[in-house]
Design an enzyme around this catalytic site. Structure first.
Site, PDB file in Angstrom:
ATOM      1  N   ASP A  25      45.196 -28.871   3.267  1.00  0.00           N
ATOM      2  CA  ASP A  25      44.764 -27.371   3.202  1.00  0.00           C
ATOM      3  C   ASP A  25      44.132 -27.127   1.748  1.00  0.00           C
ATOM      4  O   ASP A  25      44.306 -27.848   0.674  1.00  0.00           O
ATOM      5  CB  ASP A  25      46.071 -26.551   3.090  1.00  0.00           C
ATOM      6  N   ASN A  27      40.730 -25.972   1.526  1.00  0.00           N
ATOM      7  CA  ASN A  27      39.139 -26.289   1.500  1.00  0.00           C
ATOM      8  C   ASN A  27      38.493 -24.843   1.106  1.00  0.00           C
ATOM      9  O   ASN A  27      37.672 -24.940   0.288  1.00  0.00           O
ATOM     10  CB  ASN A  27      38.790 -26.634   3.051  1.00  0.00           C
ATOM     11  N   ARG A  29      39.810 -22.174  -0.571  1.00  0.00           N
ATOM     12  CA  ARG A  29      40.059 -21.827  -2.034  1.00  0.00           C
ATOM     13  C   ARG A  29      39.121 -22.805  -3.058  1.00  0.00           C
ATOM     14  O   ARG A  29      38.735 -22.409  -3.838  1.00  0.00           O
ATOM     15  CB  ARG A  29      41.478 -21.935  -2.190  1.00  0.00           C
ATOM     16  N   ARG A  38      33.005 -20.805   2.014  1.00  0.00           N
ATOM     17  CA  ARG A  38      34.052 -21.701   2.348  1.00  0.00           C
ATOM     18  C   ARG A  38      33.625 -22.966   3.195  1.00  0.00           C
ATOM     19  O   ARG A  38      34.288 -24.051   2.976  1.00  0.00           O
ATOM     20  CB  ARG A  38      35.048 -20.629   3.438  1.00  0.00           C
ATOM     21  N   HIS A  42      34.976 -27.182   3.492  1.00  0.00           N
ATOM     22  CA  HIS A  42      35.233 -27.932   4.665  1.00  0.00           C
ATOM     23  C   HIS A  42      34.448 -29.367   4.754  1.00  0.00           C
ATOM     24  O   HIS A  42      34.965 -30.279   5.110  1.00  0.00           O
ATOM     25  CB  HIS A  42      35.035 -27.115   5.957  1.00  0.00           C
ATOM     26  N   LEU A 136      45.307 -49.804  11.653  1.00  0.00           N
ATOM     27  CA  LEU A 136      45.623 -48.522  11.293  1.00  0.00           C
ATOM     28  C   LEU A 136      45.113 -47.545  12.527  1.00  0.00           C
ATOM     29  O   LEU A 136      44.179 -47.596  13.197  1.00  0.00           O
ATOM     30  CB  LEU A 136      44.725 -47.951  10.222  1.00  0.00           C
ATOM     31  N   ILE A 196      55.151 -25.272   7.285  1.00  0.00           N
ATOM     32  CA  ILE A 196      54.761 -26.299   8.320  1.00  0.00           C
ATOM     33  C   ILE A 196      53.627 -25.966   8.859  1.00  0.00           C
ATOM     34  O   ILE A 196      52.871 -26.622   9.547  1.00  0.00           O
ATOM     35  CB  ILE A 196      56.013 -26.938   9.186  1.00  0.00           C
TER      36      ILE A 196
HETATM   37  C1  IPE Z   1      47.169 -25.533   8.540  1.00  0.00           C
HETATM   38  O1  IPE Z   1      46.492 -24.679   7.288  1.00  0.00           O
HETATM   39  C2  IPE Z   1      46.215 -25.800   9.644  1.00  0.00           C
HETATM   40  C3  IPE Z   1      45.429 -26.926   9.309  1.00  0.00           C
HETATM   41  C4  IPE Z   1      45.333 -27.411   8.135  1.00  0.00           C
HETATM   42  C5  IPE Z   1      44.434 -27.489  10.136  1.00  0.00           C
HETATM   43  P1  IPE Z   1      46.326 -23.187   7.576  1.00  0.00           P
HETATM   44  O2  IPE Z   1      45.522 -22.830   6.455  1.00  0.00           O
HETATM   45  O3  IPE Z   1      45.764 -22.647   8.863  1.00  0.00           O
HETATM   46  O4  IPE Z   1      47.865 -22.477   7.515  1.00  0.00           O
HETATM   47  P2  IPE Z   1      48.343 -20.985   7.085  1.00  0.00           P
HETATM   48  O5  IPE Z   1      47.748 -20.206   7.943  1.00  0.00           O
HETATM   49  O6  IPE Z   1      48.073 -20.914   5.375  1.00  0.00           O
HETATM   50  O7  IPE Z   1      49.911 -21.352   7.372  1.00  0.00           O
HETATM   51  C1  IPE Z   2      42.258 -26.413   5.744  1.00  0.00           C
HETATM   52  O1  IPE Z   2      41.642 -25.326   4.389  1.00  0.00           O
HETATM   53  C2  IPE Z   2      41.320 -26.697   6.547  1.00  0.00           C
HETATM   54  C3  IPE Z   2      41.736 -25.852   7.929  1.00  0.00           C
HETATM   55  C4  IPE Z   2      42.498 -25.208   7.998  1.00  0.00           C
HETATM   56  C5  IPE Z   2      40.404 -26.310   9.054  1.00  0.00           C
HETATM   57  P1  IPE Z   2      41.565 -23.909   4.702  1.00  0.00           P
HETATM   58  O2  IPE Z   2      40.496 -23.540   5.272  1.00  0.00           O
HETATM   59  O3  IPE Z   2      42.951 -23.698   5.145  1.00  0.00           O
HETATM   60  O4  IPE Z   2      41.677 -23.615   3.128  1.00  0.00           O
HETATM   61  P2  IPE Z   2      42.141 -22.296   2.367  1.00  0.00           P
HETATM   62  O5  IPE Z   2      43.704 -22.489   2.752  1.00  0.00           O
HETATM   63  O6  IPE Z   2      41.758 -21.035   3.135  1.00  0.00           O
HETATM   64  O7  IPE Z   2      42.119 -22.493   0.992  1.00  0.00           O
HETATM   65 MG    MG Z   3      44.488 -22.799   4.476  1.00  0.00          MG
END
Ligand code: IPE
Ligand code: IPE
Ligand code: MG
Length: 250
Positions: A25, A27, A29, A38, A42, A136, A196
């Site tokens: 999580d 990416n 930000r 954004r 990714h 793995l 979670i």
């Molecule tokens: C959780 O991240 C899902 C993945 C990393 C694939 P999110 O960024 O979607 O989660 P929330 O919305 O902050 O809970």
């Molecule tokens: C996690 O990063 C990747 C996916 C959920 C696909 P985010 O895209 O949720 O990044 P933030 O949380 O907005 O920074």
């Molecule tokens: Mg996120």
């Protein structure tokens, strides 16, 4: 082979986690902080996945599970969703041969029926090509949700025994999408949120949780090492007392 359940018996406690499950999580930000779109976060996140796989191989981790797209991520803007899908396709195109050469088995779990048919075929081929690999197991959770997983397992179990009205935990768990893997020893979530988000709800029952402020694109071998070091400080009691554990050790 079925793995033991942390609730039905006390499992062996490995010094190095056998199974590490990660919510990558942060990416978006990471990119926003750099005045980038954004999607740049990714793209950089894919590099971090590659580095984490390498570090896991080096560390002797047997199962690495990565949450790439949740069943709720369809709620994001269409542009971002389609870019994530494209990134998934390119990553498969670029990485599968290398994974195979490194004796890595690739699995993709989730409701894959919602994906483009071409992507579904690529997934099937990549899984087939790597299925005999033993060093793995890398699992990518895509259109995955913990509740989806439990529900699809319940439905399969009932379909096998339509005449029955009650079932046991041991009858359900073989139908979970990741029945081939032991329950995770260590859960890592990057990006600073402590939740979670509908990841492996059933399997995390006794997993050690580790939260890191690091945004996923900055995650690397050193960050994984910090998480493993934290895991190694934990006392995994599985319901027992601390005194019982020290008695067992002496
Ligand atoms: C959780 O991240 C899902 C993945 C990393 C694939 P999110 O960024 O979607 O989660 P929330 O919305 O902050 O809970
Ligand atoms: C996690 O990063 C990747 C996916 C959920 C696909 P985010 O895209 O949720 O990044 P933030 O949380 O907005 O920074
Ligand atoms: Mg996120």
């Amino acid at each position: 082979m079925t793995h033991s359940s942390s609730t039905l018996s006390v499992p062996a406690i490995p010094a190095v986690p056998r199974h590490v499950a990660i919510i990558m999580d942060g990416n978006g930000r990471w990119a926003t902080k750099r005045f980038l779109p954004r999607v740049a976060g990714h793209a950089k996140g894919v590099d971090a996945v590659r580095n984490t796989i390498e570090a896991s191989l080096y560390r002797g981790i047997e199962y690495l599970t990565i949450f790439a797209f949740s069943s709720e991520n369809w709620r994001r803007p269409t542009d971002e969703v389609s870019l994530l899908m494209r990134l998934f396709v390119t990553a498969l195109e670029r990485e599968v041969a290398k994974m195979h050469a490194n004796n890595i088995r690739l699995k993709v779990v989730g409701d894959l029926s919602k994906f483009d048919i071409k992507l579904q075929e690529m997934i099937v081929n990549a899984e087939r090509r790597t299925e005999g690999n033993t060093k793995l197991t890398v699992t990518i959770c895509a259109n995955y949700g913990g509740r989806w997983d439990v529900m699809q397992a319940i439905n399969k179990m009932i379909a096998l025994h339509p005449e029955r009205t009650t079932f046991t935990e041991a009858e359900l768990s073989p139908h979970l999408a990741m029945a081939y893997a032991p329950e995770p020893d260590l859960f890592i979530r990057t990006g600073g949120e402590e939740r979670i988000s509908n990841f492996l709800l059933w399997q995390l029952a006794y997993t050690e949780l580790y939260f890191s402020e690091i945004y996923w694109p900055d995650f690397n071998a050193e960050a994984l090492e910090a998480a493993i070091a934290s895991y190694q400080q934990r006392e995994r009691r599985f319901g027992r007392t601390s005194a019982q554990l020290s008695k067992q050790e002496s």
